[in-house]
Write a protein that holds these residues in place. Structure first.
Motif, PDB file in Angstrom:
ATOM      1  N   GLY A  30      46.478  46.542  72.000  1.00  0.00           N
ATOM      2  CA  GLY A  30      47.894  46.211  71.871  1.00  0.00           C
ATOM      3  C   GLY A  30      48.502  46.694  70.566  1.00  0.00           C
ATOM      4  N   LYS A  31      47.683  46.745  69.536  1.00  0.00           N
ATOM      5  CA  LYS A  31      48.176  47.178  68.222  1.00  0.00           C
ATOM      6  C   LYS A  31      48.087  48.695  68.020  1.00  0.00           C
ATOM      7  CE  LYS A  31      47.746  46.284  63.292  1.00  0.00           C
ATOM      8  NZ  LYS A  31      47.235  45.380  62.266  1.00  0.00           N
ATOM      9  N   SER A  35      49.416  53.090  75.204  1.00  0.00           N
ATOM     10  CA  SER A  35      49.516  52.322  76.448  1.00  0.00           C
ATOM     11  C   SER A  35      48.218  51.536  76.625  1.00  0.00           C
ATOM     12  CB  SER A  35      49.767  53.239  77.645  1.00  0.00           C
ATOM     13  OG  SER A  35      48.694  54.129  77.809  1.00  0.00           O
ATOM     14  N   MET A  36      48.331  50.401  77.296  1.00  0.00           N
ATOM     15  CA  MET A  36      47.173  49.522  77.479  1.00  0.00           C
ATOM     16  C   MET A  36      46.204  50.129  78.495  1.00  0.00           C
ATOM     17  SD  MET A  36      45.772  46.706  76.464  1.00  0.00           S
ATOM     18  CE  MET A  36      47.082  45.826  75.655  1.00  0.00           C
ATOM     19  N   PRO A  37      44.946  50.304  78.097  1.00  0.00           N
ATOM     20  CA  PRO A  37      43.948  50.797  79.053  1.00  0.00           C
ATOM     21  C   PRO A  37      43.766  49.788  80.197  1.00  0.00           C
ATOM     22  CG  PRO A  37      43.130  50.930  76.798  1.00  0.00           C
ATOM     23  CD  PRO A  37      44.393  50.128  76.762  1.00  0.00           C
ATOM     24  N   ASP A  38      43.363  50.287  81.363  1.00  0.00           N
ATOM     25  CA  ASP A  38      43.129  49.374  82.489  1.00  0.00           C
ATOM     26  C   ASP A  38      41.851  48.569  82.260  1.00  0.00           C
ATOM     27  OD1 ASP A  38      40.874  50.937  83.353  1.00  0.00           O
ATOM     28  OD2 ASP A  38      42.219  52.232  84.477  1.00  0.00           O
ATOM     29  N   ARG A  39      41.698  47.528  83.054  1.00  0.00           N
ATOM     30  CA  ARG A  39      40.557  46.608  82.878  1.00  0.00           C
ATOM     31  C   ARG A  39      39.217  47.326  83.031  1.00  0.00           C
ATOM     32  NH1 ARG A  39      39.051  41.546  82.178  1.00  0.00           N
ATOM     33  NH2 ARG A  39      37.363  40.625  83.385  1.00  0.00           N
ATOM     34  N   GLU A  40      39.130  48.248  83.971  1.00  0.00           N
ATOM     35  CA  GLU A  40      37.878  48.983  84.186  1.00  0.00           C
ATOM     36  C   GLU A  40      37.473  49.760  82.926  1.00  0.00           C
ATOM     37  OE1 GLU A  40      36.284  52.651  86.889  1.00  0.00           O
ATOM     38  OE2 GLU A  40      37.643  51.228  87.846  1.00  0.00           O
ATOM     39  N   THR A  41      38.437  50.394  82.285  1.00  0.00           N
ATOM     40  CA  THR A  41      38.173  51.126  81.046  1.00  0.00           C
ATOM     41  C   THR A  41      37.717  50.174  79.954  1.00  0.00           C
ATOM     42  OG1 THR A  41      39.785  52.829  81.621  1.00  0.00           O
ATOM     43  CG2 THR A  41      39.210  52.619  79.288  1.00  0.00           C
ATOM     44  N   MET A  42      38.393  49.032  79.842  1.00  0.00           N
ATOM     45  CA  MET A  42      38.029  48.045  78.819  1.00  0.00           C
ATOM     46  C   MET A  42      36.608  47.524  79.057  1.00  0.00           C
ATOM     47  SD  MET A  42      40.592  47.881  76.788  1.00  0.00           S
ATOM     48  CE  MET A  42      41.055  46.355  76.028  1.00  0.00           C
ATOM     49  N   LEU A  43      36.256  47.270  80.302  1.00  0.00           N
ATOM     50  CA  LEU A  43      34.901  46.804  80.611  1.00  0.00           C
ATOM     51  C   LEU A  43      33.865  47.868  80.268  1.00  0.00           C
ATOM     52  CD1 LEU A  43      35.454  44.936  84.000  1.00  0.00           C
ATOM     53  CD2 LEU A  43      34.692  43.926  81.842  1.00  0.00           C
ATOM     54  N   LYS A  44      34.180  49.111  80.566  1.00  0.00           N
ATOM     55  CA  LYS A  44      33.264  50.213  80.264  1.00  0.00           C
ATOM     56  C   LYS A  44      33.030  50.325  78.757  1.00  0.00           C
ATOM     57  CE  LYS A  44      32.531  55.086  81.263  1.00  0.00           C
ATOM     58  NZ  LYS A  44      33.066  56.289  81.897  1.00  0.00           N
ATOM     59  N   ILE A  45      34.098  50.207  77.981  1.00  0.00           N
ATOM     60  CA  ILE A  45      33.976  50.273  76.527  1.00  0.00           C
ATOM     61  C   ILE A  45      33.158  49.088  76.007  1.00  0.00           C
ATOM     62  CG2 ILE A  45      35.263  50.110  74.351  1.00  0.00           C
ATOM     63  CD1 ILE A  45      37.513  51.710  75.796  1.00  0.00           C
ATOM     64  N   SER A  46      33.438  47.907  76.552  1.00  0.00           N
ATOM     65  CA  SER A  46      32.792  46.699  76.033  1.00  0.00           C
ATOM     66  C   SER A  46      31.317  46.590  76.408  1.00  0.00           C
ATOM     67  CB  SER A  46      33.534  45.454  76.520  1.00  0.00           C
ATOM     68  OG  SER A  46      33.338  45.257  77.902  1.00  0.00           O
ATOM     69  N   THR A  47      30.892  47.290  77.436  1.00  0.00           N
ATOM     70  CA  THR A  47      29.490  47.206  77.859  1.00  0.00           C
ATOM     71  C   THR A  47      28.726  48.506  77.633  1.00  0.00           C
ATOM     72  OG1 THR A  47      30.059  47.831  80.136  1.00  0.00           O
ATOM     73  CG2 THR A  47      29.998  45.473  79.627  1.00  0.00           C
ATOM     74  N   GLY A  48      29.350  49.454  76.968  1.00  0.00           N
ATOM     75  CA  GLY A  48      28.730  50.768  76.782  1.00  0.00           C
ATOM     76  C   GLY A  48      27.598  50.806  75.787  1.00  0.00           C
ATOM     77  N   GLY A  49      27.503  49.799  74.925  1.00  0.00           N
ATOM     78  CA  GLY A  49      26.419  49.755  73.954  1.00  0.00           C
ATOM     79  C   GLY A  49      26.589  50.695  72.776  1.00  0.00           C
ATOM     80  N   LEU A  50      27.782  51.252  72.631  1.00  0.00           N
ATOM     81  CA  LEU A  50      28.029  52.160  71.509  1.00  0.00           C
ATOM     82  C   LEU A  50      28.292  51.373  70.231  1.00  0.00           C
ATOM     83  CD1 LEU A  50      30.490  54.673  73.213  1.00  0.00           C
ATOM     84  CD2 LEU A  50      28.077  55.041  72.682  1.00  0.00           C
ATOM     85  N   ILE A  60      40.947  54.215  71.357  1.00  0.00           N
ATOM     86  CA  ILE A  60      42.146  54.779  70.727  1.00  0.00           C
ATOM     87  C   ILE A  60      42.044  56.299  70.788  1.00  0.00           C
ATOM     88  CG2 ILE A  60      43.540  54.858  68.629  1.00  0.00           C
ATOM     89  CD1 ILE A  60      42.035  52.216  67.842  1.00  0.00           C
ATOM     90  N   GLN A  61      42.575  56.863  71.820  1.00  0.00           N
ATOM     91  CA  GLN A  61      42.524  58.309  72.008  1.00  0.00           C
ATOM     92  C   GLN A  61      43.257  59.009  70.864  1.00  0.00           C
ATOM     93  OE1 GLN A  61      41.040  59.752  74.968  1.00  0.00           O
ATOM     94  NE2 GLN A  61      40.265  57.669  75.178  1.00  0.00           N
ATOM     95  N   ASN A  62      42.652  60.035  70.303  1.00  0.00           N
ATOM     96  CA  ASN A  62      43.246  60.838  69.231  1.00  0.00           C
ATOM     97  C   ASN A  62      43.516  60.043  67.956  1.00  0.00           C
ATOM     98  OD1 ASN A  62      43.326  63.128  70.973  1.00  0.00           O
ATOM     99  ND2 ASN A  62      45.186  62.288  71.890  1.00  0.00           N
ATOM    100  N   GLY A  63      42.758  58.966  67.724  1.00  0.00           N
ATOM    101  CA  GLY A  63      42.933  58.194  66.493  1.00  0.00           C
ATOM    102  C   GLY A  63      42.283  58.896  65.315  1.00  0.00           C
TER     103      GLY A  63
END
Length: 90
Positions: A30-31, A35-50, A60-63
């Motif tokens: 949000g900050k 645009s807000m990523p969809d839930r599937e993307t958020m779940l993938k990021i949160s469980t990716g183990g990175l 954050i694309q292009n951050g």
């Protein structure tokens, strides 16, 4: 046998931290995201183990390196302040 160290896997074993992680990621998005990523993307990021900084690059694309560093700090602060409200012991 005497043990000098006890290690416990807390995250995902003793406590369901997924809702707290998703809350912190959503707050960061949000900050920092256009645009807000969809839930599937958020779940993938949160469980990716990175590592957290790599997860922020995925979020954050292009951050820039500075923005990613700020986002990591913001994520940690958000998680620290709110995780107790969003975690459940198994």
């Amino acid at each position: 046998m005497k043990y000098s160290l006890l290690m416990i896997d807390f995250d995902g074993t003793i406590c369901d931290t997924q809702p707290a992680i998703l809350h912190a990621l959503t707050t960061v998005a949000g900050k920092y995201c256009e645009s807000m990523p969809d839930r599937e993307t958020m779940l993938k990021i949160s469980t990716g183990g990175l590592p957290l900084n790599q997860s922020m690059y995925s979020l954050i694309q292009n951050g820039s390196e500075k923005i990613i560093s700020e986002a990591v700090d913001f994520y940690r602060a958000t998680y620290s302040e709110t995780s107790h409200k969003n975690e459940t012991l198994f």
